[in-house]
Design a protein around this motif. Structure first.
Motif, short mmCIF file in Angstrom:
data_model
loop_
_atom_site.label_atom_id
_atom_site.label_comp_id
_atom_site.label_asym_id
_atom_site.label_seq_id
_atom_site.Cartn_x
_atom_site.Cartn_y
_atom_site.Cartn_z
N VAL A 1 -22.78 51.90 17.80
CA VAL A 1 -23.85 51.61 18.89
C VAL A 1 -22.75 52.80 19.64
CG1 VAL A 1 -22.72 50.26 21.10
CG2 VAL A 1 -22.83 49.40 19.19
N VAL A 2 -21.51 53.45 18.53
CA VAL A 2 -21.14 55.27 20.18
C VAL A 2 -22.40 56.30 18.91
CG1 VAL A 2 -19.51 57.05 19.40
CG2 VAL A 2 -18.49 54.25 19.76
N ARG A 3 -23.18 55.80 17.72
CA ARG A 3 -24.18 56.80 17.38
C ARG A 3 -25.55 56.57 17.90
NH1 ARG A 3 -26.80 60.20 17.30
NH2 ARG A 3 -27.48 61.62 15.59
N LEU B 1 -28.44 53.14 28.39
CA LEU B 1 -27.38 53.23 28.66
C LEU B 1 -26.71 52.32 29.32
CD1 LEU B 1 -28.00 57.36 29.16
CD2 LEU B 1 -27.43 56.22 26.91
N GLY B 2 -26.59 51.93 29.91
CA GLY B 2 -26.12 50.68 30.75
C GLY B 2 -25.94 49.84 29.60
N ARG B 3 -26.57 49.68 28.43
CA ARG B 3 -26.76 48.12 27.71
C ARG B 3 -25.68 48.17 27.07
NH1 ARG B 3 -31.72 45.68 24.36
NH2 ARG B 3 -31.79 45.03 26.26
N LEU C 1 -19.96 48.62 24.19
CA LEU C 1 -18.91 49.47 23.72
C LEU C 1 -17.87 48.98 24.39
CD1 LEU C 1 -19.92 53.03 24.32
CD2 LEU C 1 -19.12 51.90 21.86
N VAL C 2 -17.54 48.45 25.74
CA VAL C 2 -16.48 47.39 26.49
C VAL C 2 -16.24 46.00 25.16
CG1 VAL C 2 -15.78 46.46 29.01
CG2 VAL C 2 -17.25 48.51 28.59
N SER D 1 -12.59 43.73 21.71
CA SER D 1 -12.54 42.64 20.53
C SER D 1 -11.92 43.40 19.11
CB SER D 1 -14.30 42.58 19.90
OG SER D 1 -14.92 41.67 20.98
N LEU D 2 -11.75 44.76 19.44
CA LEU D 2 -11.21 45.49 18.55
C LEU D 2 -9.21 45.56 18.87
CD1 LEU D 2 -12.65 48.47 17.95
CD2 LEU D 2 -11.85 47.08 15.60
N LEU D 3 -8.84 45.23 20.02
CA LEU D 3 -7.86 45.41 20.95
C LEU D 3 -6.99 43.77 20.53
CD1 LEU D 3 -5.70 46.55 22.65
CD2 LEU D 3 -6.77 45.52 24.26
N VAL D 4 -8.07 42.91 21.10
CA VAL D 4 -7.74 41.43 20.25
C VAL D 4 -7.24 41.42 18.73
CG1 VAL D 4 -8.15 38.75 19.92
CG2 VAL D 4 -8.90 40.37 22.48
N CYS D 5 -8.30 41.83 18.26
CA CYS D 5 -7.12 42.38 16.93
C CYS D 5 -6.38 42.35 16.33
CB CYS D 5 -9.59 42.41 15.77
SG CYS D 5 -10.04 41.26 15.86
N VAL D 6 -6.28 44.04 17.20
CA VAL D 6 -4.87 44.42 16.68
C VAL D 6 -3.74 43.76 17.16
CG1 VAL D 6 -3.39 46.41 17.62
CG2 VAL D 6 -5.96 46.59 16.29
#
Length: 271
Positions: free
Chosen positions: A150-152, A204-206, A211-212, A217-222
């Motif tokens: 998604v960043v790419r 870009l808005g989508r 990304l948010v 999700s990554l924060l929850v996994c960590v």
């Protein structure tokens, strides 16, 4: 009493005769006037030049701006937008929401199942004792690979959007050493900004919203992995203290006596 009207006699017709011809009464054809011929020729040329000029002017006015644009075709913003909207994986962002979400989910699930899970399960010692931790590691790898994709996509769409909305275009004629800047005409600028406002900005808005969600999700996994590791360490310490066995990496007299009691013969034991 009748009135007699006298008409004036017709003027005699002037003729030229050639004595050598048999029909010497036939008149010669009229000699054209050279000044009149030149006048007609000038009118014909002027009318032709006017028609050509008007047609060429009308063609020039109807010529699209791209034909006079010095920017190469592959570096024009509108062509870059068309190429980006049909290329992989950037075309995912411009599709409908269901297709976009399903493609991202399939990508993350496939990576987590076929790459992340085997590495997390078979790349560690004793995975059967910590199944939840291995599963969370594989899920985190799937979320991470989707985040990178998604960043790419966001970087590519942001680049094209900036070139569409900008009033100038930076381009290279033959290489990096001969960069030029072209100022867009009014028609090109209006077209590009309409395309950037109504086609690129929603994409870009989508991508920003995606990304948010992925970052959360990554924060929850960590956090889950951190809690699992903390609980496991606490349980290991409590079990080691309860059994009196040696704790790897930690030295104290009690663990040393338990590990090698002969070395402490004759010494009083700690209270």
């Amino acid at each position: 009493m009748a009135t007699v009207l006298h008409s004036s006699p017709k003027p005699p017709q002037l003729t030229r005769f050639f004595p050598s011809r048999s029909n010497f009464l036939a008149p010669l054809p009229p000699i054209p006037n050279p000044s009149l011929q030149h006048h007609h020729l000038y009118n014909f040329k002027s009318s032709t030049s006017k028609i050509f000029f008007s047609s060429s002017f009308s063609q020039g006015s109807n010529t699209p701006p791209e034909t006079v644009c010095p920017v190469p075709l592959d570096q024009q913003p509108i062509n870059e937008y068309q190429t980006l909207s049909t290329s992989f994986p950037f075309s995912w962002a411009s599709s409908d929401v269901v297709e976009y979400s399903s493609k991202l989910f399939v990508t993350g699930a496939s990576f987590a199942l076929f790459v992340g899970f085997p590495v997390a399960w078979f790349g560690s010692v004793g995975p059967e004792t910590e199944p939840f931790k291995r599963i969370m590691c594989s899920l985190s790898s799937g979320v991470l690979i989707v985040t990178l994709a998604v960043v790419r996509m966001y970087l590519g769409w942001a680049y094209v959007g900036n070139r569409l909305l900008s009033a100038t275009v930076e381009y290279e004629e033959t290489g990096w050493y001969d960069g030029q800047i072209w100022v867009k005409t009014a028609e090109v600028l209006s077209r590009d900004r309409l395309l950037g406002s109504f086609s690129v900005k929603p994409v870009l808005g989508r991508l920003k919203f995606t990304l948010v969600i992925l970052a959360a999700s990554l924060l929850v996994c960590v956090l889950l992995l951190y809690n699992v590791n903390g609980n496991q360490k606490a349980s290991d310490i409590s079990s080691e203290n309860g059994s009196g066995r040696v704790i790897p990496g930690v030295y104290n007299d009690e663990s040393a006596r338990a590990f090698e009691p002969d070395a402490f013969c004759g010494e009083p034991s700690p209270p």
